[in-house]
Each structure stands twice: as C-alpha cells, then as structure tokens.
Design a protein around this motif. Structure first.
Motif, PDB file in Angstrom:
ATOM      1  N   VAL A 195       4.154  -3.913  -3.130  1.00  0.00           N
ATOM      2  CA  VAL A 195       2.752  -4.315  -3.002  1.00  0.00           C
ATOM      3  C   VAL A 195       2.523  -5.024  -1.662  1.00  0.00           C
ATOM      4  O   VAL A 195       1.545  -4.753  -0.966  1.00  0.00           O
ATOM      5  CB  VAL A 195       2.316  -5.210  -4.185  1.00  0.00           C
ATOM      6  CG1 VAL A 195       0.969  -5.864  -3.915  1.00  0.00           C
ATOM      7  CG2 VAL A 195       2.264  -4.395  -5.463  1.00  0.00           C
ATOM      8  N   VAL A 196       3.447  -5.906  -1.299  1.00  0.00           N
ATOM      9  CA  VAL A 196       3.339  -6.595  -0.003  1.00  0.00           C
ATOM     10  C   VAL A 196       3.413  -5.575   1.132  1.00  0.00           C
ATOM     11  O   VAL A 196       2.604  -5.615   2.072  1.00  0.00           O
ATOM     12  CB  VAL A 196       4.428  -7.681   0.147  1.00  0.00           C
ATOM     13  CG1 VAL A 196       4.438  -8.255   1.557  1.00  0.00           C
ATOM     14  CG2 VAL A 196       4.211  -8.793  -0.869  1.00  0.00           C
TER      15      VAL A 196
ATOM     16  N   PHE B 107       2.514   7.230  -4.016  1.00  0.00           N
ATOM     17  CA  PHE B 107       3.266   6.300  -4.867  1.00  0.00           C
ATOM     18  C   PHE B 107       2.905   4.855  -4.520  1.00  0.00           C
ATOM     19  O   PHE B 107       2.622   4.051  -5.397  1.00  0.00           O
ATOM     20  CB  PHE B 107       4.775   6.538  -4.684  1.00  0.00           C
ATOM     21  CG  PHE B 107       5.639   5.577  -5.436  1.00  0.00           C
ATOM     22  CD1 PHE B 107       5.812   5.711  -6.805  1.00  0.00           C
ATOM     23  CD2 PHE B 107       6.280   4.533  -4.784  1.00  0.00           C
ATOM     24  CE1 PHE B 107       6.610   4.816  -7.512  1.00  0.00           C
ATOM     25  CE2 PHE B 107       7.068   3.641  -5.480  1.00  0.00           C
ATOM     26  CZ  PHE B 107       7.241   3.786  -6.841  1.00  0.00           C
ATOM     27  N   LEU B 108       2.901   4.545  -3.219  1.00  0.00           N
ATOM     28  CA  LEU B 108       2.599   3.188  -2.788  1.00  0.00           C
ATOM     29  C   LEU B 108       1.152   2.819  -3.100  1.00  0.00           C
ATOM     30  O   LEU B 108       0.867   1.710  -3.550  1.00  0.00           O
ATOM     31  CB  LEU B 108       2.863   3.056  -1.282  1.00  0.00           C
ATOM     32  CG  LEU B 108       3.100   1.673  -0.704  1.00  0.00           C
ATOM     33  CD1 LEU B 108       4.127   0.901  -1.499  1.00  0.00           C
ATOM     34  CD2 LEU B 108       3.527   1.780   0.744  1.00  0.00           C
ATOM     35  N   ARG B 109       0.224   3.749  -2.925  1.00  0.00           N
ATOM     36  CA  ARG B 109      -1.178   3.495  -3.274  1.00  0.00           C
ATOM     37  C   ARG B 109      -1.313   3.210  -4.766  1.00  0.00           C
ATOM     38  O   ARG B 109      -2.027   2.303  -5.170  1.00  0.00           O
ATOM     39  CB  ARG B 109      -2.051   4.691  -2.904  1.00  0.00           C
ATOM     40  CG  ARG B 109      -2.708   4.529  -1.572  1.00  0.00           C
ATOM     41  CD  ARG B 109      -3.717   5.618  -1.332  1.00  0.00           C
ATOM     42  NE  ARG B 109      -3.272   6.268  -0.119  1.00  0.00           N
ATOM     43  CZ  ARG B 109      -3.183   7.549   0.075  1.00  0.00           C
ATOM     44  NH1 ARG B 109      -3.547   8.394  -0.842  1.00  0.00           N
ATOM     45  NH2 ARG B 109      -2.741   8.027   1.200  1.00  0.00           N
ATOM     46  N   SER B 110      -0.634   3.986  -5.586  1.00  0.00           N
ATOM     47  CA  SER B 110      -0.706   3.794  -7.042  1.00  0.00           C
ATOM     48  C   SER B 110      -0.166   2.435  -7.448  1.00  0.00           C
ATOM     49  O   SER B 110      -0.759   1.751  -8.288  1.00  0.00           O
ATOM     50  CB  SER B 110       0.080   4.889  -7.764  1.00  0.00           C
ATOM     51  OG  SER B 110      -0.512   6.126  -7.546  1.00  0.00           O
ATOM     52  N   ILE B 111       0.937   2.040  -6.854  1.00  0.00           N
ATOM     53  CA  ILE B 111       1.521   0.736  -7.163  1.00  0.00           C
ATOM     54  C   ILE B 111       0.547  -0.372  -6.797  1.00  0.00           C
ATOM     55  O   ILE B 111       0.318  -1.302  -7.561  1.00  0.00           O
ATOM     56  CB  ILE B 111       2.860   0.540  -6.411  1.00  0.00           C
ATOM     57  CG1 ILE B 111       3.942   1.372  -7.061  1.00  0.00           C
ATOM     58  CG2 ILE B 111       3.268  -0.934  -6.382  1.00  0.00           C
ATOM     59  CD1 ILE B 111       5.253   1.353  -6.319  1.00  0.00           C
ATOM     60  N   MET B 112      -0.047  -0.253  -5.627  1.00  0.00           N
ATOM     61  CA  MET B 112      -0.977  -1.286  -5.183  1.00  0.00           C
ATOM     62  C   MET B 112      -2.189  -1.370  -6.099  1.00  0.00           C
ATOM     63  O   MET B 112      -2.619  -2.458  -6.470  1.00  0.00           O
ATOM     64  CB  MET B 112      -1.414  -1.019  -3.748  1.00  0.00           C
ATOM     65  CG  MET B 112      -0.310  -1.280  -2.744  1.00  0.00           C
ATOM     66  SD  MET B 112      -0.789  -0.818  -1.086  1.00  0.00           S
ATOM     67  CE  MET B 112      -2.226  -1.821  -0.852  1.00  0.00           C
TER      68      MET B 112
ATOM     69  N   TRP C 293      -3.245  -6.877  -6.293  1.00  0.00           N
ATOM     70  CA  TRP C 293      -4.318  -6.082  -5.698  1.00  0.00           C
ATOM     71  C   TRP C 293      -5.622  -6.294  -6.469  1.00  0.00           C
ATOM     72  O   TRP C 293      -6.693  -6.387  -5.880  1.00  0.00           O
ATOM     73  CB  TRP C 293      -3.904  -4.613  -5.683  1.00  0.00           C
ATOM     74  CG  TRP C 293      -4.693  -3.797  -4.718  1.00  0.00           C
ATOM     75  CD1 TRP C 293      -5.610  -2.853  -5.021  1.00  0.00           C
ATOM     76  CD2 TRP C 293      -4.647  -3.839  -3.297  1.00  0.00           C
ATOM     77  NE1 TRP C 293      -6.128  -2.305  -3.875  1.00  0.00           N
ATOM     78  CE2 TRP C 293      -5.552  -2.895  -2.811  1.00  0.00           C
ATOM     79  CE3 TRP C 293      -3.909  -4.601  -2.388  1.00  0.00           C
ATOM     80  CZ2 TRP C 293      -5.749  -2.683  -1.454  1.00  0.00           C
ATOM     81  CZ3 TRP C 293      -4.108  -4.383  -1.037  1.00  0.00           C
ATOM     82  CH2 TRP C 293      -5.013  -3.440  -0.588  1.00  0.00           C
ATOM     83  N   GLU C 294      -5.531  -6.395  -7.780  1.00  0.00           N
ATOM     84  CA  GLU C 294      -6.730  -6.658  -8.588  1.00  0.00           C
ATOM     85  C   GLU C 294      -7.311  -8.024  -8.245  1.00  0.00           C
ATOM     86  O   GLU C 294      -8.530  -8.183  -8.147  1.00  0.00           O
ATOM     87  CB  GLU C 294      -6.409  -6.573 -10.083  1.00  0.00           C
ATOM     88  CG  GLU C 294      -7.618  -6.722 -10.969  1.00  0.00           C
ATOM     89  CD  GLU C 294      -8.747  -5.747 -10.673  1.00  0.00           C
ATOM     90  OE1 GLU C 294      -9.915  -6.172 -10.702  1.00  0.00           O
ATOM     91  OE2 GLU C 294      -8.474  -4.567 -10.386  1.00  0.00           O
ATOM     92  N   GLU C 295      -6.451  -9.016  -8.025  1.00  0.00           N
ATOM     93  CA  GLU C 295      -6.923 -10.333  -7.615  1.00  0.00           C
ATOM     94  C   GLU C 295      -7.625 -10.252  -6.264  1.00  0.00           C
ATOM     95  O   GLU C 295      -8.666 -10.885  -6.061  1.00  0.00           O
ATOM     96  CB  GLU C 295      -5.753 -11.322  -7.528  1.00  0.00           C
ATOM     97  CG  GLU C 295      -5.196 -11.737  -8.864  1.00  0.00           C
ATOM     98  CD  GLU C 295      -3.899 -12.529  -8.728  1.00  0.00           C
ATOM     99  OE1 GLU C 295      -3.599 -13.022  -7.614  1.00  0.00           O
ATOM    100  OE2 GLU C 295      -3.193 -12.648  -9.731  1.00  0.00           O
ATOM    101  N   GLN C 296      -7.075  -9.479  -5.347  1.00  0.00           N
ATOM    102  CA  GLN C 296      -7.692  -9.325  -4.024  1.00  0.00           C
ATOM    103  C   GLN C 296      -9.053  -8.646  -4.128  1.00  0.00           C
ATOM    104  O   GLN C 296     -10.009  -9.043  -3.464  1.00  0.00           O
ATOM    105  CB  GLN C 296      -6.771  -8.534  -3.079  1.00  0.00           C
ATOM    106  CG  GLN C 296      -5.480  -9.241  -2.751  1.00  0.00           C
ATOM    107  CD  GLN C 296      -5.705 -10.637  -2.211  1.00  0.00           C
ATOM    108  OE1 GLN C 296      -6.435 -10.829  -1.250  1.00  0.00           O
ATOM    109  NE2 GLN C 296      -5.109 -11.628  -2.846  1.00  0.00           N
ATOM    110  N   ARG C 297      -9.145  -7.637  -4.970  1.00  0.00           N
ATOM    111  CA  ARG C 297     -10.436  -6.960  -5.170  1.00  0.00           C
ATOM    112  C   ARG C 297     -11.448  -7.911  -5.796  1.00  0.00           C
ATOM    113  O   ARG C 297     -12.626  -7.912  -5.433  1.00  0.00           O
ATOM    114  CB  ARG C 297     -10.263  -5.702  -6.023  1.00  0.00           C
ATOM    115  CG  ARG C 297      -9.611  -4.566  -5.253  1.00  0.00           C
ATOM    116  CD  ARG C 297      -9.755  -3.255  -5.982  1.00  0.00           C
ATOM    117  NE  ARG C 297      -9.215  -3.296  -7.315  1.00  0.00           N
ATOM    118  CZ  ARG C 297      -8.218  -2.569  -7.767  1.00  0.00           C
ATOM    119  NH1 ARG C 297      -7.632  -1.700  -6.976  1.00  0.00           N
ATOM    120  NH2 ARG C 297      -7.797  -2.674  -8.994  1.00  0.00           N
TER     121      ARG C 297
END
Length: 155
Positions: A52-53, A70-75, A81-85
C-alpha cells in the motif's frame, strides 16, 4: 539513497521508498512490487502494508496508471486507502462550504479580512455546513457569525 546497494535492497521495509529515488523510473514500481511479494521474512499483513505504501508513493510520483492491477486492487481494498479517500471527501466538503460562504459574504457585501477564506478552511465541515444552513434560514445572524469566524485573533 542508492537502491543499487545490496544492503538497501535487503531491507524490505525500505523498498517502497525506492520509487522516490531521483534516478528511479516507473519500472522501479514493478521491481519493488516483485521484491515485496517474494520477500519470505514478511508476514501477510506487513507485505500488504508495504505494498500500500509502495502504491501510494508510486502513484503520487508516476500516476496511478503506472501501477499493476494487483497493486491497484490492494490499494483500493486497504483501510489506509479508504481513510485517505475519506479525508479527501472531508477536504472537498470544506472547500465547497468555504466557497459557498465566501459567495454569501460577497452577496451580502460583508467586508471580510484578506485571509478569511483560509480562516474558514480551518473550521470543520460540520461547523461550515451549519453556518451555511444559518445563512439560508437566518441570514443576518449568519452574517454576524461569519464576520466573527473570520475576524483576526485578538480583535
């Protein structure tokens, strides 16, 4: 930092930072992702956190289109990521409320200090929305409250 050094490559926790290296191009994302996914000394939770980082840093530097699926899905699935959104949604609410209140002040002919917009942006979204509601229901009271909220400290 020079991530060609074996000691840095061995430090799995530093791999996400490698995308910030001056010489790093978008290909560094795939390299770091592969290294993190194959690192045997990481727990699943640690691996996901580091991915995620990596995704966050890489998308800020190179754009999210350079990330693997894969990396997009993980994020997108990560609590971080939800907290950032959620934080971005709050910031957007504050921007909209601030603009609305500045328009209200202009329409009412209020003389606000030059930094009024910045002062309003420091209030929380709920307080700003309450002030907007007051502007619609009790405009004179809202005008006074707006002047008070944007008044320089100590005046």
């Amino acid at each position: 930092m020079d991530f060609s050094q074996p000691a840095l490559q061995a430090a799995a926790a530093l791999l996400p930072l490698s995308v910030m290296e001056d010489r790093a191009g978008p290909e560094r994302i795939a390299w770091a992702e592969a290294r993190l996914r194959q690192e045997p000394n990481l727990s699943s939770a640690e691996r996901l956190d580091l991915l995620v980082v990596l995704g966050t840093l890489a998308s800020r530097r190179f754009g999210s289109q350079k990330l693997s699926q894969f990396l997009r899905s993980i994020m997108l699935d990560s609590p971080f990521w939800e907290e950032q959104r959620a934080l971005e949604r709050v910031r957007e609410r504050i921007r909209i409320c601030t603009r609305t209140l500045m328009s209200f002040a202009k329409a009412r002919g209020l003389a606000l200090p030059p930094d009024a917009e910045q002062r309003l942006a420091q209030l929380d979204a709920d307080a700003l929305e309450a002030l907007i509601e007051q502007a619609v229901t009790v405009p004179d009271k809202a005008a006074a409250a707006l002047l008070e909220a944007t008044r320089p400290n100590g005046h």
